[in-house]
Design a protein around this motif. Structure first.
Motif, PDB file in Angstrom:
ATOM      1  N   ALA A   1       0.820  -1.221   0.000  1.00 33.18           N
ATOM      2  CA  ALA A   1       0.000   0.000   0.000  1.00 33.18           C
ATOM      3  C   ALA A   1       0.850   1.266   0.000  1.00 33.18           C
ATOM      4  O   ALA A   1       0.766   2.108  -0.900  1.00 33.18           O
ATOM      5  CB  ALA A   1      -0.945  -0.018   1.204  1.00 33.18           C
ATOM      6  N   GLU A   2       1.689   1.387   1.010  1.00 33.21           N
ATOM      7  CA  GLU A   2       2.533   2.572   1.184  1.00 33.21           C
ATOM      8  C   GLU A   2       3.531   2.739   0.029  1.00 33.21           C
ATOM      9  O   GLU A   2       3.810   3.846  -0.419  1.00 33.21           O
ATOM     10  CB  GLU A   2       3.286   2.417   2.511  1.00 33.21           C
ATOM     11  N   GLN A   3       4.065   1.604  -0.448  1.00 36.06           N
ATOM     12  CA  GLN A   3       5.073   1.635  -1.510  1.00 36.06           C
ATOM     13  C   GLN A   3       4.477   2.141  -2.823  1.00 36.06           C
ATOM     14  O   GLN A   3       5.126   2.868  -3.581  1.00 36.06           O
ATOM     15  CB  GLN A   3       5.668   0.234  -1.720  1.00 36.06           C
ATOM     16  N   ILE A   4       3.242   1.765  -3.084  1.00 36.26           N
ATOM     17  CA  ILE A   4       2.567   2.203  -4.316  1.00 36.26           C
ATOM     18  C   ILE A   4       2.331   3.711  -4.259  1.00 36.26           C
ATOM     19  O   ILE A   4       2.509   4.423  -5.241  1.00 36.26           O
ATOM     20  CB  ILE A   4       1.251   1.416  -4.520  1.00 36.26           C
ATOM     21  N   VAL A   5       1.970   4.197  -3.069  1.00 35.51           N
ATOM     22  CA  VAL A   5       1.810   5.651  -2.887  1.00 35.51           C
ATOM     23  C   VAL A   5       3.145   6.364  -3.112  1.00 35.51           C
ATOM     24  O   VAL A   5       3.225   7.369  -3.815  1.00 35.51           O
ATOM     25  CB  VAL A   5       1.260   5.975  -1.477  1.00 35.51           C
TER      26      VAL A   5
ATOM     27  N   GLU B   1      -6.447   8.059  -7.512  1.00 36.94           N
ATOM     28  CA  GLU B   1      -7.446   9.066  -7.854  1.00 36.94           C
ATOM     29  C   GLU B   1      -8.625   8.458  -8.623  1.00 36.94           C
ATOM     30  O   GLU B   1      -9.765   8.591  -8.215  1.00 36.94           O
ATOM     31  CB  GLU B   1      -6.766  10.145  -8.705  1.00 36.94           C
ATOM     32  N   HIS B   2      -8.351   7.791  -9.736  1.00 37.47           N
ATOM     33  CA  HIS B   2      -9.421   7.180 -10.538  1.00 37.47           C
ATOM     34  C   HIS B   2      -9.145   5.684 -10.625  1.00 37.47           C
ATOM     35  O   HIS B   2      -8.374   5.245 -11.466  1.00 37.47           O
ATOM     36  CB  HIS B   2      -9.463   7.806 -11.926  1.00 37.47           C
ATOM     37  N   VAL B   3      -9.793   4.939  -9.744  1.00 33.25           N
ATOM     38  CA  VAL B   3      -9.496   3.518  -9.610  1.00 33.25           C
ATOM     39  C   VAL B   3     -10.624   2.675 -10.191  1.00 33.25           C
ATOM     40  O   VAL B   3     -11.797   2.887  -9.876  1.00 33.25           O
ATOM     41  CB  VAL B   3      -9.284   3.138  -8.123  1.00 33.25           C
TER      42      VAL B   3
ATOM     43  N   ILE C   1      -5.790  -2.560   0.496  1.00 32.55           N
ATOM     44  CA  ILE C   1      -4.825  -1.477   0.285  1.00 32.55           C
ATOM     45  C   ILE C   1      -5.408  -0.171   0.839  1.00 32.55           C
ATOM     46  O   ILE C   1      -4.751   0.562   1.575  1.00 32.55           O
ATOM     47  CB  ILE C   1      -4.474  -1.337  -1.213  1.00 32.55           C
ATOM     48  N   ALA C   2      -6.658   0.093   0.517  1.00 32.29           N
ATOM     49  CA  ALA C   2      -7.329   1.318   0.980  1.00 32.29           C
ATOM     50  C   ALA C   2      -7.406   1.357   2.501  1.00 32.29           C
ATOM     51  O   ALA C   2      -7.122   2.376   3.134  1.00 32.29           O
ATOM     52  CB  ALA C   2      -8.726   1.399   0.383  1.00 32.29           C
ATOM     53  N   GLN C   3      -7.766   0.233   3.078  1.00 31.54           N
ATOM     54  CA  GLN C   3      -7.880   0.107   4.532  1.00 31.54           C
ATOM     55  C   GLN C   3      -6.533   0.386   5.195  1.00 31.54           C
ATOM     56  O   GLN C   3      -6.452   1.085   6.197  1.00 31.54           O
ATOM     57  CB  GLN C   3      -8.294  -1.330   4.859  1.00 31.54           C
TER      58      GLN C   3
ATOM     59  N   HIS D   1      -5.309  10.772   4.041  1.00 31.10           N
ATOM     60  CA  HIS D   1      -6.498  11.161   4.796  1.00 31.10           C
ATOM     61  C   HIS D   1      -7.738  11.114   3.914  1.00 31.10           C
ATOM     62  O   HIS D   1      -8.776  11.609   4.285  1.00 31.10           O
ATOM     63  CB  HIS D   1      -6.329  12.573   5.368  1.00 31.10           C
ATOM     64  N   ARG D   2      -7.588  10.530   2.753  1.00 31.20           N
ATOM     65  CA  ARG D   2      -8.715  10.498   1.832  1.00 31.20           C
ATOM     66  C   ARG D   2      -9.181   9.053   1.673  1.00 31.20           C
ATOM     67  O   ARG D   2      -8.382   8.159   1.507  1.00 31.20           O
ATOM     68  CB  ARG D   2      -8.246  11.036   0.471  1.00 31.20           C
ATOM     69  N   GLN D   3     -10.466   8.863   1.757  1.00 32.30           N
ATOM     70  CA  GLN D   3     -10.991   7.513   1.509  1.00 32.30           C
ATOM     71  C   GLN D   3     -10.792   7.195   0.033  1.00 32.30           C
ATOM     72  O   GLN D   3     -11.182   7.978  -0.828  1.00 32.30           O
ATOM     73  CB  GLN D   3     -12.489   7.447   1.838  1.00 32.30           C
ATOM     74  N   ILE D   4     -10.198   6.053  -0.249  1.00 28.78           N
ATOM     75  CA  ILE D   4     -10.043   5.651  -1.637  1.00 28.78           C
ATOM     76  C   ILE D   4     -11.363   5.066  -2.119  1.00 28.78           C
ATOM     77  O   ILE D   4     -11.983   4.248  -1.442  1.00 28.78           O
ATOM     78  CB  ILE D   4      -8.922   4.599  -1.777  1.00 28.78           C
ATOM     79  N   GLU D   5     -11.799   5.532  -3.283  1.00 27.74           N
ATOM     80  CA  GLU D   5     -13.011   4.980  -3.872  1.00 27.74           C
ATOM     81  C   GLU D   5     -12.641   4.301  -5.174  1.00 27.74           C
ATOM     82  O   GLU D   5     -11.661   4.672  -5.810  1.00 27.74           O
ATOM     83  CB  GLU D   5     -14.021   6.095  -4.138  1.00 27.74           C
TER      84      GLU D   5
END
Length: 187
Positions: free
Chosen positions: A39-43, A50-52, A67-69, A95-99
């Motif tokens: 998760a962190e590495q992809i960020v 943004e657009h998943v 990953i979002a969790q 701090h943003r919920q991934i949608e």
């Protein structure tokens, strides 16, 4: 403006229940651990989620969910929205919920399906994240990118920078492989 693609292959799934159809197979323990690891590495690699878009297969849904969790936990709970107004730094991202959107067309193992799907994307989208399957993903990276890839492992991530301004122009050789990350790198 150039386009960018972020590809994530679903994490390792369980074959323990042979009665389940392919689309219903869950992640196994290793798969869940890989999501937390990646998760962190992809960020860090520059993916802002943004657009998943995600395959409807359970193993793909669980991958982006986990990953979002994990990113949300790294933020310390639900996070706050006070950072939304500034530029999208990695801080505000956490701090943003991934949608994400589920698209049945992404439940494919064939590269040409993936290519056709990308070619019909809305041009207002500068970059897109796809959570999907092999061998479509490996073949796609080999067709579009400029670094040969033997196999994109489960929960592997590839970032492609595309030399195009219009999604319809996406074609073999149109991209540079900017980033390739696999869970093994961070064990």
């Amino acid at each position: 403006a150039m386009k960018k693609l972020h590809l994530i292959r679903h994490a390792k799934s369980s074959w323990s229940d042979r009665a389940l159809s392919d689309i219903d197979r869950p992640l196994n323990q290793r798969g869940l651990r890989s999501c937390a690891l990646m998760a962190e590495q992809i960020v860090k690699a520059g993916c802002s989620f943004e657009h998943v878009f995600c395959s409807p297969a359970l193993r793909a849904q669980s991958t982006i969910e986990n990953i979002a969790q994990h990113l949300n936990q790294a933020a310390g709970g639900e996070g706050d929205n006070s950072l939304e107004s500034g530029p999208p730094s990695s801080k505000s991202l956490r701090h943003r919920q991934i949608e994400w959107h589920t698209d049945p067309a992404l439940y494919t193992f064939v590269m040409t399906d993936l290519l056709a799907w990308c070619q019909q994307l809305d041009n207002s989208l500068p970059e897109v994240v796809i959570v999907g399957h092999n061998s479509a993903m490996t073949d796609f990276v080999n067709a579009i990118g400029n670094q040969p890839l033997g196999n994109l492992p489960t929960c592997g991530y590839v970032q492609l920078a595309l030399q195009i301004e219009d999604w319809r122009a996406l074609s073999p050789g149109a991209g540079d492989t900017i980033s390739l990350l696999t869970p093994k790198m961070f064990k």
